[in-house]
Motif scaffolding. Structure first.
Motif: not given
Length: 494
Positions: A64-67, A76-84, A99-100, A111-116
């Motif tokens: 899952l990608m979020q741009s 970057p820290e705020k973007a990471h928090q929103i991504g979480m 999440i990275a 970038h978020i990689i999660f289990n199926a």
């Protein structure tokens, strides 16, 4: 503009995770976090969780990608928090993910990689209809970005959007048969004194063929090559059913009841339909373009404004709000109630996520405790240790998790945790219902406030009070952000 994309991972899960956590892209790994798994062992933990489900299938995980837009004011820290927060809302706290946040390009993106397969009940991530799931994810992303004052894409782009635009552009010079029928009906309604006369004029002067089949009247326009008849139904528009046509002929003032734009051709006659279930905004008729083009539309707006004023006054009388100070006190009390519920929902959400993650690690701890002890007795060079290295990794990862949160897993019971999870979930649902209700009431209060201020030219809420509310909200958001960072400081690389 903030965007999101979702695609499946069918192989090379470890390579995909290695790519997104690249230190060169994530400020030396400081912008990497995980949920339900360790960063260094995420691929092994996800695969072991998936084996507990009903088969992995061809999709082992999802990417899952979020741009975010380069024009957005975001760190970057705020973007990471929103991504979480984005990942948790999409996955509902049941799936392991890493999440990275990448800062190596001109726009910050997650970038978020999660289990199926989820770790709660080992069911697969069912996307259902793929396009529908993407829309759900986009809606979550848009809501989060709007809440954080970030830009979003208002209209769908891409090839489909382009083709739709081209079709509209190419058809602008050639009107459809439905437009022709609607325009002819509009013209005949102007001169017909009854519905029977309407049918006669349509047949004799407009050269339409008219037939009744079943409960619908059907019309066939002149020059239409096909033998198909068009039903006088909602497919033509709400203003073109038999009942609507009769009403428009017998009661010309009722045009405002129909939402459809009458005649999309050259006549530019509009109809206005206010929402009868809520208090609407007072409309400035002098600045309304459609009202200038149509007297019917102008009359409908006048009726709507009168109805809105009546509803506004009834609300004020019902709640005994006769002075600006009384309104301000009532409004502020609702805002305080809103803030308390918002904090309660967020607290329940955090507790639910923490409980969900704790369940996952306790399951692995209990399951592999004896195996780990036996492997340690056998030694790291033994065949037994080598055969069960993945299970040993899961146990040690779970042990590290409980050391980090300073709790003893030997004193915990899975049944108690599951019961607690359900209790938190129910509390959250109850709070969310109240939260949504107070949110709707505040929106209505804002409409009432604007209606009164615009009509009577007074201030119900002083501007300085608004500024103070905004300042307090900004401080509260900053405190919440700092608290979230403190709560999640141990998530990185445990």
């Amino acid at each position: 503009m903030a965007t999101s994309k979702l695609k499946p991972i069918k192989k090379t899960l470890s390579k995909a995770i290695s790519y997104i956590i690249d230190p060169n892209k994530t400020a030396a790994g400081s912008l990497v976090s995980s949920f339900g798994c360790g960063i260094g062992t995420a691929d092994i933990e996800m695969q072991m969780t998936a084996q507990k489900g009903n088969g992995i299938g061809d999709r082992v995980a999802y990417h899952l990608m979020q741009s975010f837009s380069p024009d957005d004011d975001i760190t970057p820290e705020k973007a990471h928090q929103i991504g979480m927060e984005f990942a948790q809302k999409v996955l509902k706290g049941k799936f392991e993910f890493v999440i990275a946040t990448h800062i190596d390009k001109d726009h910050i993106h997650n970038h978020i990689i999660f289990n199926a397969v989820n770790f709660y009940d080992h069911k697969k991530y069912h996307t259902g209809v793929w396009e529908k799931e993407k829309k759900r994810i986009r809606r979550i992303n848009d809501d989060l970005c709007k809440k954080n004052n970030l830009s979003v894409i208002e209209n769908t782009s891409g090839r489909k959007g382009y083709e739709c635009h081209e079709r509209k552009k190419s058809s602008s010079s050639k009107r459809s048969w439905k437009d022709i029928i609607r325009n002819d009906i509009d013209e005949v309604i102007k001169i017909a004194k009854s519905f029977d006369e309407f049918l006669q004029i349509m047949e004799s002067e407009k050269n339409y063929k008219i037939a009744r089949r079943g409960s619908f009247l059907r019309v066939h326009p002149p020059g239409y090559d096909d033998d198909t008849y068009y039903r006088l139904s909602k497919k033509l528009g709400e203003a073109y059913t038999e009942e609507a046509i009769r009403d428009r002929i017998e009661h010309p003032g009722n045009a405002y009841k129909y939402q459809t734009i009458i005649s999309k051709g050259t006549s530019k006659r509009y109809v206005f339909k206010p929402n009868p279930n809520k208090i609407n905004h007072i409309i400035d008729i002098s600045k309304n373009k459609k009202a200038k083009e149509s007297s019917h539309y102008e009359q409908a707006l006048v009726r709507s404004n009168i109805d809105t004023l009546n509803r506004t006054m009834n609300f004020l009388i019902k709640h005994n709000l006769s002075t600006p100070n009384q309104f301000a006190d009532y409004y502020n009390s609702k805002m305080e109630e809103y803030e308390l519920l918002r904090k309660s929902v967020k607290s329940s959400d955090n507790r639910q996520l923490a409980c969900s993650e704790k369940i996952k690690f306790l399951q692995n701890y209990k399951k592999y405790h004896n195996l780990h002890s036996a492997a340690m007795r056998a030694g790291t060079k033994s065949n037994f240790y080598k055969e069960h290295v993945n299970e040993i990794i899961l146990f040690e990862s779970s042990k590290m998790y409980f050391e980090r949160i300073d709790e003893n897993p030997d004193e915990m019971n899975l049944a108690d945790l599951f019961a607690k999870y359900k209790e938190i979930k129910q509390d959250k649902l109850d709070d969310e219902k109240l939260y949504e209700a107070i949110q709707a009431e505040i929106k209505e209060l804002d409409v009432i406030r604007k209606n009164v201020e615009d009509t009577l030219k007074i201030e119900l809420i002083h501007k300085e009070d608004e500024a103070e509310q905004i300042r307090r909200q900004s401080e509260e958001n900053a405190r919440n952000t700092e608290q979230d960072k403190n709560d999640k400081s141990g998530d990185i690389g445990y």
